[in-house]
Design an enzyme around this catalytic site. Structure first.
Site, PDB file in Angstrom:
ATOM      1  N   ALA A 183     -41.887 -91.262  48.771  1.00  0.00           N
ATOM      2  CA  ALA A 183     -42.978 -92.209  49.360  1.00  0.00           C
ATOM      3  C   ALA A 183     -43.832 -91.008  50.108  1.00  0.00           C
ATOM      4  O   ALA A 183     -43.463 -89.828  50.392  1.00  0.00           O
ATOM      5  CB  ALA A 183     -42.583 -92.949  50.424  1.00  0.00           C
ATOM      6  N   GLY A 203     -38.113 -91.837  47.677  1.00  0.00           N
ATOM      7  CA  GLY A 203     -38.747 -93.295  46.805  1.00  0.00           C
ATOM      8  C   GLY A 203     -39.026 -92.807  45.126  1.00  0.00           C
ATOM      9  O   GLY A 203     -39.059 -93.552  44.491  1.00  0.00           O
ATOM     10  N   GLU A 249     -35.633 -93.308  43.864  1.00  0.00           N
ATOM     11  CA  GLU A 249     -35.425 -94.934  43.781  1.00  0.00           C
ATOM     12  C   GLU A 249     -36.296 -95.498  42.627  1.00  0.00           C
ATOM     13  O   GLU A 249     -35.621 -96.327  42.146  1.00  0.00           O
ATOM     14  CB  GLU A 249     -35.803 -95.615  45.421  1.00  0.00           C
ATOM     15  N   GLU A 275     -34.036 -88.904  52.934  1.00  0.00           N
ATOM     16  CA  GLU A 275     -34.841 -89.735  54.263  1.00  0.00           C
ATOM     17  C   GLU A 275     -33.978 -89.138  55.328  1.00  0.00           C
ATOM     18  O   GLU A 275     -34.551 -89.291  56.469  1.00  0.00           O
ATOM     19  CB  GLU A 275     -34.753 -91.155  53.933  1.00  0.00           C
TER      20      GLU A 275
HETATM   21  C1  HXC Z   1     -46.630 -86.297  50.960  1.00  0.00           C
HETATM   22  C2  HXC Z   1     -45.856 -84.525  49.911  1.00  0.00           C
HETATM   23  C3  HXC Z   1     -44.715 -85.197  49.846  1.00  0.00           C
HETATM   24  C4  HXC Z   1     -44.179 -86.366  50.216  1.00  0.00           C
HETATM   25  C5  HXC Z   1     -44.724 -83.090  48.931  1.00  0.00           C
HETATM   26  N1  HXC Z   1     -45.846 -83.146  49.411  1.00  0.00           N
HETATM   27  N2  HXC Z   1     -43.960 -84.118  48.889  1.00  0.00           N
HETATM   28  N3  HXC Z   1     -46.806 -85.070  50.684  1.00  0.00           N
HETATM   29  N4  HXC Z   1     -45.268 -86.878  50.942  1.00  0.00           N
HETATM   30  N5  HXC Z   1     -43.092 -86.981  49.997  1.00  0.00           N
HETATM   31  C6  HXC Z   1     -47.227 -82.338  49.467  1.00  0.00           C
HETATM   32  C7  HXC Z   1     -46.940 -81.246  50.322  1.00  0.00           C
HETATM   33  O1  HXC Z   1     -47.247 -81.811  51.816  1.00  0.00           O
HETATM   34  C8  HXC Z   1     -47.803 -80.242  49.863  1.00  0.00           C
HETATM   35  O2  HXC Z   1     -49.144 -80.451  50.132  1.00  0.00           O
HETATM   36  C9  HXC Z   1     -47.810 -80.626  48.197  1.00  0.00           C
HETATM   37  O3  HXC Z   1     -47.292 -81.782  48.229  1.00  0.00           O
HETATM   38  C10 HXC Z   1     -46.563 -79.503  47.493  1.00  0.00           C
HETATM   39  O4  HXC Z   1     -45.331 -79.557  48.460  1.00  0.00           O
HETATM   40  P1  HXC Z   1     -44.869 -78.207  49.014  1.00  0.00           P
HETATM   41  O5  HXC Z   1     -43.903 -78.770  50.081  1.00  0.00           O
HETATM   42  O6  HXC Z   1     -45.906 -77.165  49.389  1.00  0.00           O
HETATM   43  O7  HXC Z   1     -43.871 -77.651  47.607  1.00  0.00           O
HETATM   44  P2  HXC Z   1     -42.508 -76.927  47.519  1.00  0.00           P
HETATM   45  O8  HXC Z   1     -42.433 -75.853  48.629  1.00  0.00           O
HETATM   46  O9  HXC Z   1     -42.221 -76.750  46.062  1.00  0.00           O
HETATM   47  O10 HXC Z   1     -41.323 -78.103  48.038  1.00  0.00           O
HETATM   48  C11 HXC Z   1     -41.032 -79.115  47.074  1.00  0.00           C
HETATM   49  C12 HXC Z   1     -40.365 -80.296  47.959  1.00  0.00           C
HETATM   50  C13 HXC Z   1     -41.005 -80.610  49.379  1.00  0.00           C
HETATM   51  C14 HXC Z   1     -38.718 -79.734  48.381  1.00  0.00           C
HETATM   52  C15 HXC Z   1     -40.151 -81.332  46.892  1.00  0.00           C
HETATM   53  O11 HXC Z   1     -42.475 -80.891  49.095  1.00  0.00           O
HETATM   54  C16 HXC Z   1     -40.402 -81.789  50.057  1.00  0.00           C
HETATM   55  O12 HXC Z   1     -39.353 -81.542  50.620  1.00  0.00           O
HETATM   56  N6  HXC Z   1     -41.184 -82.947  50.015  1.00  0.00           N
HETATM   57  C17 HXC Z   1     -40.613 -84.167  50.634  1.00  0.00           C
HETATM   58  C18 HXC Z   1     -39.508 -84.741  49.957  1.00  0.00           C
HETATM   59  C19 HXC Z   1     -38.980 -85.649  50.962  1.00  0.00           C
HETATM   60  O13 HXC Z   1     -38.460 -85.959  51.975  1.00  0.00           O
HETATM   61  N7  HXC Z   1     -39.160 -87.206  49.998  1.00  0.00           N
HETATM   62  C20 HXC Z   1     -38.596 -88.409  50.925  1.00  0.00           C
HETATM   63  C21 HXC Z   1     -39.840 -88.965  51.414  1.00  0.00           C
HETATM   64  S1  HXC Z   1     -39.448 -90.303  52.477  1.00  0.00           S
HETATM   65  P3  HXC Z   1     -50.015 -79.410  50.712  1.00  0.00           P
HETATM   66  O14 HXC Z   1     -51.356 -80.278  51.023  1.00  0.00           O
HETATM   67  O15 HXC Z   1     -49.382 -78.832  51.974  1.00  0.00           O
HETATM   68  O16 HXC Z   1     -50.348 -78.509  49.556  1.00  0.00           O
HETATM   69  C22 HXC Z   1     -39.242 -91.488  51.188  1.00  0.00           C
HETATM   70  C23 HXC Z   1     -38.897 -93.051  51.901  1.00  0.00           C
HETATM   71  C24 HXC Z   1     -38.449 -93.865  50.612  1.00  0.00           C
HETATM   72  O17 HXC Z   1     -39.395 -91.339  50.056  1.00  0.00           O
HETATM   73  C25 HXC Z   1     -39.089 -95.248  50.836  1.00  0.00           C
HETATM   74  C26 HXC Z   1     -39.181 -95.947  49.677  1.00  0.00           C
HETATM   75  C27 HXC Z   1     -40.491 -95.832  48.809  1.00  0.00           C
END
Ligand code: HXC
Length: 260
Positions: free
Chosen positions: A66, A109, A112, A132
């Protein structure tokens, strides 16, 4: 294109392809993005030419979760008051099979969303996970339920309490993905479209009934599920496709299914 965050196409007349296309955020599922996906799924489901749907992302990410930036300032009142994520239930209403073609990150997400599809095909680069816990929350798109049903309690607890990623091989071993395809750009999509095309050539009603019956296995006690299956089976004897399928077998020819 009608959509801002996805691309839609028909790689085959019977196959609808939906490609998540928010590369700057690794396909993070903002509210608008998810709304686009649901809308395209509903369009494909309603189109009688379509027999199966493929959902994919990019080589780098199926979807990284998400949208954290959109969520971070939400209050409890926003989340509860607007029933945040309740529209994820709508994924269950799609009656045609959905194949997820996953490359790269399928996290939170994104994992999921893949788990909500009917079949997952993975590239060897796929990285799944429910991170999460690292954000001070829990999965909210069905992860605690669907991943647990898929991998069992011990693994589900380990994955969701540590938030660690798991790779395509682990996912295949545990039955989360149907198959890991060979390495190479575009391979997983190619294979998913081929599979969708094969499914689209079967009888539409039997395909929908199969999906309905298999999903019932997750909701019903065995006796009820078996009865439900048998009643659907009985009902299919009222279709042209059953007559055609069995006649084709008897006449040693290929069936030509026409019901929709
Ligand atoms: C918003 C995101 C994002 C996310 C990545 N980005 N994931 N923005 N929400 N979930 C954005 C980053 O901010 C960044 O933007 C760009 O995408 C590239 O990401 P990087 O982190 O620079 O890439 P990298 O170093 O290759 O790392 C990849 C990654 C990391 C390991 C996937 O991005 C990451 O850990 N993302 C979050 C994963 C996460 O925690 N997901 C769960 C979310 S909670 P900029 O502008 O800086 O370039 C969830 C709740 C579920 O999903 C609810 C049901 C829907």
């Amino acid at each position: 294109q009608r959509y801002e965050n996805i691309l839609t196409s028909r790689p085959d007349p019977g196959v609808a392809l939906i490609t998540l296309n928010r590369p700057k955020a690794l396909n993070a599922l903002s509210t608008a993005h998810f709304r686009d996906i649901l809308s395209a799924l509903n369009d494909a489901d309603a189109d009688e030419k379509v027999g199966a749907i493929v959902l994919t992302g990019s080589e780098k990410a199926f979807a990284a979760g998400a949208d954290i930036l959109e969520m971070k300032d939400k209050t409890y009142a926003d989340a509860y008051g607007n029933n945040f994520l309740s529209n994820w239930e709508d994924l269950k209403k799609i009656r045609k099979p959905i194949i997820a073609a996953v490359s790269g990150y399928a996290l939170g997400g994104g994992c999921e969303l893949a788990l909500s599809c009917d079949i997952i095909l993975a590239s060897p680069t796929a990285k799944f996970g429910q991170p999460e816990i690292n954000l001070g929350v829990i999965p909210g798109g069905g992860g605690t339920q669907r991943l647990t049903r898929a991998v069992g309690k011990a693994r589900a607890m380990e994955l969701m309490l540590t938030g660690r990623m798991f790779n395509a091989q682990e996912a295949e071993r545990w039955g989360v993905v149907a198959k890991v395809v060979e390495e190479g750009e575009g391979k997983v999509l190619e294979e998913a479209v081929g599979m969708a095309k094969a499914i689209a050539s079967k009888g539409r009603l039997a395909v929908m009934a199969t999906k309905e019956a298999v999903n019932a296995a997750y909701e019903m006690p065995l006796t009820e599920g078996l009865r439900f299956e048998r009643r659907l089976f009985h009902g299919l004897f009222a279709t042209n496709d059953q007559k055609e399928g069995m006649a084709a077998f008897a006449e040693k020819r290929k069936p030509n299914f026409t019901d929709s």
